[in-house]
Design an enzyme around this catalytic site. Structure first.
Site, PDB file in Angstrom:
ATOM      1  N   HIS A 131      15.627 103.418   5.975  1.00  0.00           N
ATOM      2  CA  HIS A 131      16.793 103.135   6.726  1.00  0.00           C
ATOM      3  C   HIS A 131      16.821 103.506   8.033  1.00  0.00           C
ATOM      4  O   HIS A 131      18.029 103.439   8.709  1.00  0.00           O
ATOM      5  CB  HIS A 131      17.863 104.181   5.889  1.00  0.00           C
ATOM      6  CG  HIS A 131      18.012 103.870   4.586  1.00  0.00           C
ATOM      7  ND1 HIS A 131      18.251 102.699   4.020  1.00  0.00           N
ATOM      8  CD2 HIS A 131      17.974 104.716   3.198  1.00  0.00           C
ATOM      9  CE1 HIS A 131      18.285 102.694   2.496  1.00  0.00           C
ATOM     10  NE2 HIS A 131      18.070 103.869   2.203  1.00  0.00           N
ATOM     11  N   ASP A 168      12.152  99.792  -2.958  1.00  0.00           N
ATOM     12  CA  ASP A 168      13.107 101.071  -3.255  1.00  0.00           C
ATOM     13  C   ASP A 168      14.566 100.256  -3.657  1.00  0.00           C
ATOM     14  O   ASP A 168      14.704  99.271  -3.326  1.00  0.00           O
ATOM     15  CB  ASP A 168      13.216 101.820  -1.827  1.00  0.00           C
ATOM     16  CG  ASP A 168      14.130 102.666  -2.051  1.00  0.00           C
ATOM     17  OD1 ASP A 168      13.733 103.972  -1.760  1.00  0.00           O
ATOM     18  OD2 ASP A 168      15.392 102.667  -1.973  1.00  0.00           O
ATOM     19  N   HIS A 170      17.356 100.847  -2.736  1.00  0.00           N
ATOM     20  CA  HIS A 170      18.078 100.611  -1.523  1.00  0.00           C
ATOM     21  C   HIS A 170      17.522  99.628  -0.559  1.00  0.00           C
ATOM     22  O   HIS A 170      16.325  99.732  -0.525  1.00  0.00           O
ATOM     23  CB  HIS A 170      18.374 101.869  -0.898  1.00  0.00           C
ATOM     24  CG  HIS A 170      18.877 102.969  -1.667  1.00  0.00           C
ATOM     25  ND1 HIS A 170      18.224 103.921  -2.306  1.00  0.00           N
ATOM     26  CD2 HIS A 170      20.329 103.412  -2.192  1.00  0.00           C
ATOM     27  CE1 HIS A 170      19.018 104.570  -2.967  1.00  0.00           C
ATOM     28  NE2 HIS A 170      20.298 104.399  -2.911  1.00  0.00           N
ATOM     29  N   ASP A 255      13.426 104.947  -7.082  1.00  0.00           N
ATOM     30  CA  ASP A 255      14.648 105.234  -7.509  1.00  0.00           C
ATOM     31  C   ASP A 255      15.315 104.030  -8.254  1.00  0.00           C
ATOM     32  O   ASP A 255      16.417 104.065  -8.534  1.00  0.00           O
ATOM     33  CB  ASP A 255      15.581 105.566  -6.186  1.00  0.00           C
ATOM     34  CG  ASP A 255      15.506 104.747  -5.117  1.00  0.00           C
ATOM     35  OD1 ASP A 255      14.657 103.705  -4.874  1.00  0.00           O
ATOM     36  OD2 ASP A 255      15.918 105.103  -3.927  1.00  0.00           O
TER      37      ASP A 255
HETATM   38 ZN   LIG Z   1      16.341 104.512  -1.992  1.00  0.00          ZN
END
Ligand SMILES: [Zn+2]
Length: 350
Positions: A131, A168, A170, A255
């Protein structure tokens, strides 16, 4: 045939403190290191895993991705016991060292792959990176480990084409934005669009110089292991054939596991083993480019260690035979949509 697998592991990654109740806690990595020790004790990993010592990145390597002003701001946090870089990203006085070392560990991983010390490499590091933006920390990430290592690999080894896979849960908005207009990095992400950072729409396919070189696939929460493996097979096979990457890097967050307190998805460790198995075979038409993994998210200790272990065992022993998979109608439709959006760009080659 199994691969020679290198890992980065260093106690200094535990010095990045985020507070007792923060999900990105040092105990994530401690649990992974304990798992490695158990395997070393029963000799499973002895002689099979190559330890690649971590060294901090150079300032010049960091500045290829992050602005000097941002780097200076991170270094200044050494003066404070706690700094909040973003509402979800608290750091401690030593965090900058862990973050700097995490980026450097990834660079050393690239070197170890390019020199042939290993054929696959897993950076078991924190803080995570996908990120992080050139001028901003975000989502528990300080420096963009994979972007820094990818840029280094492009500059130092003149690779020309790197496939970055982000599994991931996200969306890796940092990696996405940094390479959005570059055909030298093909970014493929699967992510839940209802979770932070709420980016990564399927219609974003790359900047004008790199149309088709970003493949965003928003996934649905009911995805099973079979769905995930089907999706990765159907997308990666033509993508690797068409793009011919010279290095494959994975932003390996765990995750999307069913036990993860943040991810809210349904995968098990078998899905990550299955995708790793796919990568080991689907890369053949591109001349077996090396495989690089860097730890991103994953916030349930047992789920995280089981998943990392499944990936490592697959790399060391694999590829194991692929079981029969039964994809849902929903994932069949999803793959069709991705392929029709990308049809004009010609990157997918069956
Ligand atoms: Zn994540």
């Amino acid at each position: 045939m199994g691969l020679k697998v290198g890992i980065a592991r260093d106690e200094r990654f535990l010095e990045h403190k985020t507070g007792h109740f923060h999900p990105e806690h040092p105990n994530r990595l401690e649990a992974i290191y304990r798992m490695l020790d158990r395997h070393f004790m029963d000799r499973y990993f002895t002689d099979r895993l190559i330890s690649i010592p971590s060294e901090p990145a150079t300032l010049e390597q960091m500045e290829r991705i992050h602005s000097p002003a941002y780097i200076k701001r991170i270094l200044k946090t050494a003066d404070h016991r706690i700094t909040s870089l973003a509402p979800d990203t608290p750091i401690s006085a030593d965090s900058y060292k862990s973050a700097w070392l995490a980026a450097g560990a990834c660079i050393k991983g690239v070197d170890s792959l390019m020199s042939g010390i290993c054929d696959a490499f897993f950076a078991l590091v924190r803080p995570p990176g996908h990120h992080a933006e050139p001028t901003r920390a975000s989502g528990f990430c300080l420096f963009n480990n994979i972007a820094i290592a990818a840029k280094y690999a492009l500059d130092r080894y003149d690779l020309g084409r790197i496939l970055v896979i982000d599994w991931d849960i996200h969306h890796g908005n940092g990696i996405h934005d940094i390479f959005y207009d570059s055909p030298e990095v093909l970014y493929f992400s699967t992510h839940d669009p209802l979770l932070f950072p709420y980016t990564g729409s399927m219609e974003e396919t790359g900047g004008e110089n790199a149309l088709g070189y970003t493949v965003n696939v928003p996934i649905f929460r009911e995805m099973t292991d079979d769905d995930m493996i089907y999706l990765y097979r159907e997308i990666l096979q033509p993508l690797i054939n068409g793009y011919q990457p010279r290095l494959i890097m994975v932003a390996a967050g765990f995750d999307a596991h069913s036990d993860d307190p943040i991810g809210r998805s349904r995968l098990t460790a078998a899905a990550y083993a299955g995708i790793t198995r796919l990568l080991m075979t689907l890369r053949h038409p591109a001349g077996d480019p090396p495989l690089f993994f860097a730890l991103e998210g994953g916030y349930h200790q047992r789920a995280l260690t089981d998943s990392v272990q499944a990936v490592l065992i697959e790399l060391i022993d694999g590829p194991t035979p692929m079981p029969e998979i039964t994809p849902s109608d929903a994932v069949l439709n999803l793959v069709d949509r991705v392929r029709s959006i990308h049809a004009p760009y010609g990157i997918f080659h069956d």
